[in-house]
Design a protein around this motif. Structure first.
Motif, PDB file in Angstrom:
ATOM      1  N   HIS A  77       0.836  -1.214   0.000  1.00  0.00           N
ATOM      2  CA  HIS A  77       0.000   0.000   0.000  1.00  0.00           C
ATOM      3  C   HIS A  77       0.870   1.263   0.000  1.00  0.00           C
ATOM      4  O   HIS A  77       0.602   2.211  -0.742  1.00  0.00           O
ATOM      5  CB  HIS A  77      -0.920  -0.011   1.223  1.00  0.00           C
ATOM      6  CG  HIS A  77      -1.767   1.216   1.376  1.00  0.00           C
ATOM      7  ND1 HIS A  77      -2.957   1.387   0.711  1.00  0.00           N
ATOM      8  CD2 HIS A  77      -1.575   2.343   2.101  1.00  0.00           C
ATOM      9  CE1 HIS A  77      -3.466   2.569   1.027  1.00  0.00           C
ATOM     10  NE2 HIS A  77      -2.644   3.170   1.872  1.00  0.00           N
ATOM     11  N   PHE A  78       1.914   1.273   0.849  1.00  0.00           N
ATOM     12  CA  PHE A  78       2.748   2.479   0.957  1.00  0.00           C
ATOM     13  C   PHE A  78       3.951   2.466   0.010  1.00  0.00           C
ATOM     14  O   PHE A  78       4.659   3.461  -0.117  1.00  0.00           O
ATOM     15  CB  PHE A  78       3.223   2.674   2.406  1.00  0.00           C
ATOM     16  CG  PHE A  78       2.148   3.193   3.326  1.00  0.00           C
ATOM     17  CD1 PHE A  78       1.713   4.513   3.239  1.00  0.00           C
ATOM     18  CD2 PHE A  78       1.565   2.375   4.279  1.00  0.00           C
ATOM     19  CE1 PHE A  78       0.722   5.001   4.084  1.00  0.00           C
ATOM     20  CE2 PHE A  78       0.568   2.851   5.132  1.00  0.00           C
ATOM     21  CZ  PHE A  78       0.140   4.171   5.023  1.00  0.00           C
ATOM     22  N   ILE A 337      -0.409  14.289  13.722  1.00  0.00           N
ATOM     23  CA  ILE A 337      -1.494  13.569  13.038  1.00  0.00           C
ATOM     24  C   ILE A 337      -2.822  13.897  13.727  1.00  0.00           C
ATOM     25  O   ILE A 337      -2.923  13.838  14.957  1.00  0.00           O
ATOM     26  CB  ILE A 337      -1.216  12.040  13.109  1.00  0.00           C
ATOM     27  CG1 ILE A 337       0.041  11.681  12.303  1.00  0.00           C
ATOM     28  CG2 ILE A 337      -2.432  11.218  12.654  1.00  0.00           C
ATOM     29  CD1 ILE A 337      -0.044  11.950  10.814  1.00  0.00           C
ATOM     30  N   GLU A 341      -7.118  11.591  10.703  1.00  0.00           N
ATOM     31  CA  GLU A 341      -6.038  10.851  10.035  1.00  0.00           C
ATOM     32  C   GLU A 341      -5.720   9.557  10.788  1.00  0.00           C
ATOM     33  O   GLU A 341      -5.470   8.511  10.191  1.00  0.00           O
ATOM     34  CB  GLU A 341      -4.780  11.733   9.930  1.00  0.00           C
ATOM     35  CG  GLU A 341      -4.948  12.889   8.948  1.00  0.00           C
ATOM     36  CD  GLU A 341      -3.884  13.988   9.105  1.00  0.00           C
ATOM     37  OE1 GLU A 341      -3.719  14.761   8.135  1.00  0.00           O
ATOM     38  OE2 GLU A 341      -3.238  14.097  10.174  1.00  0.00           O
ATOM     39  N   ASP A 344      -8.462   6.989  10.113  1.00  0.00           N
ATOM     40  CA  ASP A 344      -8.256   6.341   8.801  1.00  0.00           C
ATOM     41  C   ASP A 344      -7.211   5.237   8.915  1.00  0.00           C
ATOM     42  O   ASP A 344      -7.362   4.162   8.324  1.00  0.00           O
ATOM     43  CB  ASP A 344      -7.800   7.373   7.749  1.00  0.00           C
ATOM     44  CG  ASP A 344      -8.928   8.321   7.350  1.00  0.00           C
ATOM     45  OD1 ASP A 344     -10.100   8.012   7.658  1.00  0.00           O
ATOM     46  OD2 ASP A 344      -8.634   9.371   6.738  1.00  0.00           O
ATOM     47  N   ALA A 345      -6.149   5.518   9.664  1.00  0.00           N
ATOM     48  CA  ALA A 345      -5.069   4.529   9.809  1.00  0.00           C
ATOM     49  C   ALA A 345      -5.515   3.308  10.628  1.00  0.00           C
ATOM     50  O   ALA A 345      -5.036   2.200  10.402  1.00  0.00           O
ATOM     51  CB  ALA A 345      -3.836   5.176  10.448  1.00  0.00           C
ATOM     52  N   LEU A 348      -7.244   1.265   8.051  1.00  0.00           N
ATOM     53  CA  LEU A 348      -6.263   0.758   7.084  1.00  0.00           C
ATOM     54  C   LEU A 348      -5.518  -0.447   7.650  1.00  0.00           C
ATOM     55  O   LEU A 348      -5.435  -1.507   7.019  1.00  0.00           O
ATOM     56  CB  LEU A 348      -5.269   1.876   6.728  1.00  0.00           C
ATOM     57  CG  LEU A 348      -4.226   1.512   5.680  1.00  0.00           C
ATOM     58  CD1 LEU A 348      -4.875   1.433   4.300  1.00  0.00           C
ATOM     59  CD2 LEU A 348      -3.082   2.525   5.680  1.00  0.00           C
ATOM     60  N   CYS A 349      -5.002  -0.318   8.856  1.00  0.00           N
ATOM     61  CA  CYS A 349      -4.225  -1.403   9.469  1.00  0.00           C
ATOM     62  C   CYS A 349      -5.122  -2.612   9.755  1.00  0.00           C
ATOM     63  O   CYS A 349      -4.738  -3.754   9.510  1.00  0.00           O
ATOM     64  CB  CYS A 349      -3.564  -0.890  10.751  1.00  0.00           C
ATOM     65  SG  CYS A 349      -2.469  -2.088  11.534  1.00  0.00           S
ATOM     66  N   ALA A 366      -0.231   6.476  10.556  1.00  0.00           N
ATOM     67  CA  ALA A 366      -0.651   7.570   9.675  1.00  0.00           C
ATOM     68  C   ALA A 366       0.513   8.453   9.252  1.00  0.00           C
ATOM     69  O   ALA A 366       0.465   9.107   8.201  1.00  0.00           O
ATOM     70  CB  ALA A 366      -1.713   8.416  10.379  1.00  0.00           C
ATOM     71  N   LEU A 368       3.176   7.706   7.934  1.00  0.00           N
ATOM     72  CA  LEU A 368       3.724   7.294   6.639  1.00  0.00           C
ATOM     73  C   LEU A 368       3.165   8.136   5.497  1.00  0.00           C
ATOM     74  O   LEU A 368       3.830   8.350   4.484  1.00  0.00           O
ATOM     75  CB  LEU A 368       3.413   5.806   6.386  1.00  0.00           C
ATOM     76  CG  LEU A 368       4.323   4.836   7.132  1.00  0.00           C
ATOM     77  CD1 LEU A 368       3.708   3.456   7.176  1.00  0.00           C
ATOM     78  CD2 LEU A 368       5.709   4.784   6.475  1.00  0.00           C
ATOM     79  N   GLU A 369       1.929   8.619   5.676  1.00  0.00           N
ATOM     80  CA  GLU A 369       1.304   9.469   4.648  1.00  0.00           C
ATOM     81  C   GLU A 369       2.066  10.783   4.484  1.00  0.00           C
ATOM     82  O   GLU A 369       1.954  11.449   3.467  1.00  0.00           O
ATOM     83  CB  GLU A 369      -0.152   9.811   5.042  1.00  0.00           C
ATOM     84  CG  GLU A 369      -1.040   8.625   5.365  1.00  0.00           C
ATOM     85  CD  GLU A 369      -1.689   8.014   4.125  1.00  0.00           C
ATOM     86  OE1 GLU A 369      -1.401   8.497   3.004  1.00  0.00           O
ATOM     87  OE2 GLU A 369      -2.474   7.046   4.302  1.00  0.00           O
ATOM     88  N   LYS A 370       2.811  11.183   5.524  1.00  0.00           N
ATOM     89  CA  LYS A 370       3.456  12.513   5.511  1.00  0.00           C
ATOM     90  C   LYS A 370       4.964  12.435   5.380  1.00  0.00           C
ATOM     91  O   LYS A 370       5.644  13.451   5.429  1.00  0.00           O
ATOM     92  CB  LYS A 370       3.122  13.259   6.812  1.00  0.00           C
ATOM     93  CG  LYS A 370       1.643  13.265   7.103  1.00  0.00           C
ATOM     94  CD  LYS A 370       1.220  14.461   7.897  1.00  0.00           C
ATOM     95  CE  LYS A 370      -0.289  14.598   7.770  1.00  0.00           C
ATOM     96  NZ  LYS A 370      -0.839  15.665   8.565  1.00  0.00           N
TER      97      LYS A 370
END
Ligand code: PLP
Length: 404
Positions: A77-78, A337, A341, A344-345, A348-349, A366, A368-370
């Motif tokens: 995903h990342f 974060i 956010e 959402d994480a 996701l996890c 989260a 990782l998004e930044k």
């Protein structure tokens, strides 16, 4: 546990400071206790018999070593290599028990008969009540009344374990206020009571002592990475920071290895500048809180600004002095974060890995998004705890957002 060299730029100095942060700013009534602890903690915790009992309990009671798990679907995903250090699999569901096991053994050796603790999310309260039951020692836990309400399952756990939970009704009725009550109790009971602080905060030697107990996390990471990727060193380590104990443990054996990026993730609540946040590294200025000099959120005349985060474990107006030093020197990067956010994480996890993380931990995911990273990087996320205690918060969040 390895006794590290003290000539490090990031370890505590003889006076209890990390650069300009730390120290011991305490009322006269606590001086004797804290000073006795300061003089003796290293000798006690590195004594053979102590180490033997500590390691035995970590292995056979807590369930260590915790796995270092390659998260395959999160990695794709990342677009990088993500490893999860599974502190959520510890007995009681978070990293906190590493420290409470260490401190209860210490309290026994100090001849203490009564344990007090503060708690936010309830995880430290549960971890403290657990080790008190294990050793048959009286346990009193101070908890903000707001946290008592939003962390009801952990309150029930503490009661099951035989602890007395006392609500803190002042201020924002959260972690900071519970800490004030615990300090007040200790001042009134300095002889028979040991205060088990739950993070790398408080007067010296607490931040260093708690970091040493939690350092088992990075001690294991080193051989686990070596085994799985052929090198002890990841490219980055990400951890959420409330007071900073899971982060301190995950960074500990890498502090002086500048090739390893250290990422500290704070709670931005409703947004860093929304007035409802706990992003201390951005909003904080130098001051003294709970016995140590550190970055904290305060008004110009030194009143503590009430922090806010949906996650009780990150809802604290300061950070430990080690982290203030790491951030000020640029050794660690700070990322903030928001509640949304982090939520959402959580999903996701949960849905990519079948692991429901604690809301605190989700802040680290989260991040990782930044971040900017390479696809060849190996990034360790310290999975500080599991999400069972937050299920009520998650379900309410889903319901509120379906109405929008
Ligand atoms: C308490 C807690 C935290 C925050 O505390 P630190 O001392 O910053 O580690 C983070 N994650 C979980 C799961 C917790 O219970």
């Amino acid at each position: 546990m390895i006794h590290p060299a003290t000539n490090s730029a990031y370890q505590v100095d003889d006076l209890g400071f990390y650069g300009e942060f730390g120290g011991s700013y305490i009322p006269e009534m606590l001086y004797h206790n804290v000073e006795y602890l300061r003089k003796n903690y290293l000798n006690i915790i590195y004594e053979d018999q102590f180490q033997k009992e500590f390691k035995d309990l970590l292995k056979n009671y807590v369930g260590r070593p915790t796995p270092l798990y390659f998260a395959k679907r999160l990695s794709s995903h990342f677009g990088t290599n993500i490893w999860l250090k599974r502190e959520d699999l510890n007995h009681t569901g978070a990293h906190k028990v590493n420290n409470t096991i260490g401190q209860i053994l210490l309290a026994q050796r100090l001849g203490k008969k009564r344990i007090i603790a503060e708690t936010g999310a309830g995880q430290h309260g549960v971890a403290t009540a657990t080790v008190c039951a294990l050793k048959g020692i009286e346990c009193i836990v101070y908890m903000g009344s707001v946290d008592i309400e939003r962390q009801a399952p952990n309150v029930s756990r503490m009661k099951m374990l035989g602890a007395k939970v006392i609500p803190a009704e002042s201020g924002s009725k959260t972690l900071k206020d519970a800490t004030n009550e615990a300090i007040r109790d200790w001042i009134n009971n300095p002889e028979d009571t040991h205060y088990i602080i739950g993070s790398v905060v408080g007067p010296h030697p607490y931040p260093d002592m708690v970091a040493r107990f939690q350092s088992v996390i990075s001690e294991e990471m080193k051989w686990q990475l070596k085994e799985q990727i052929g090198s002890e060193n990841p490219d980055a380590i990400i951890a959420c920071v409330g007071g900073g104990s899971n982060a301190a443990g995950a960074y500990y054996h890498y502090l002086d290895n500048e090739n390893v990026r250290l990422v500290a993730v704070e709670a931005a609540g409703l947004g860093i500048h929304s007035g409802e946040s706990a992003a201390t590294s951005v909003l904080g200025t130098k001051g003294i809180i709970h016995g140590s000099r550190t970055l904290l959120m305060q008004t110009e005349d030194g009143q503590i600004i009430e922090p806010y985060s949906l996650s009780a474990g990150l809802d604290y107006p300061g950070i430990g002095p080690l982290h203030s030093h790491l951030i000020q020197t640029g050794r660690a990067e700070a990322i903030s974060i928001t509640d949304d956010e982090a939520m959402d994480a959580v999903f996701l996890c949960s849905r990519k890995e079948g692991i429901i993380p604690a809301l605190e931990t989700a802040h680290a995911i989260a991040a990782l998004e930044k971040m900017i990273y390479k696809d060849s990087d190996h990034i360790v996320i310290n999975l500080s705890g599991r999400g069972d205690k937050d299920l009520g918060t998650f379900i309410k969040y889903i319901a509120d957002h379906e109405q929008d």
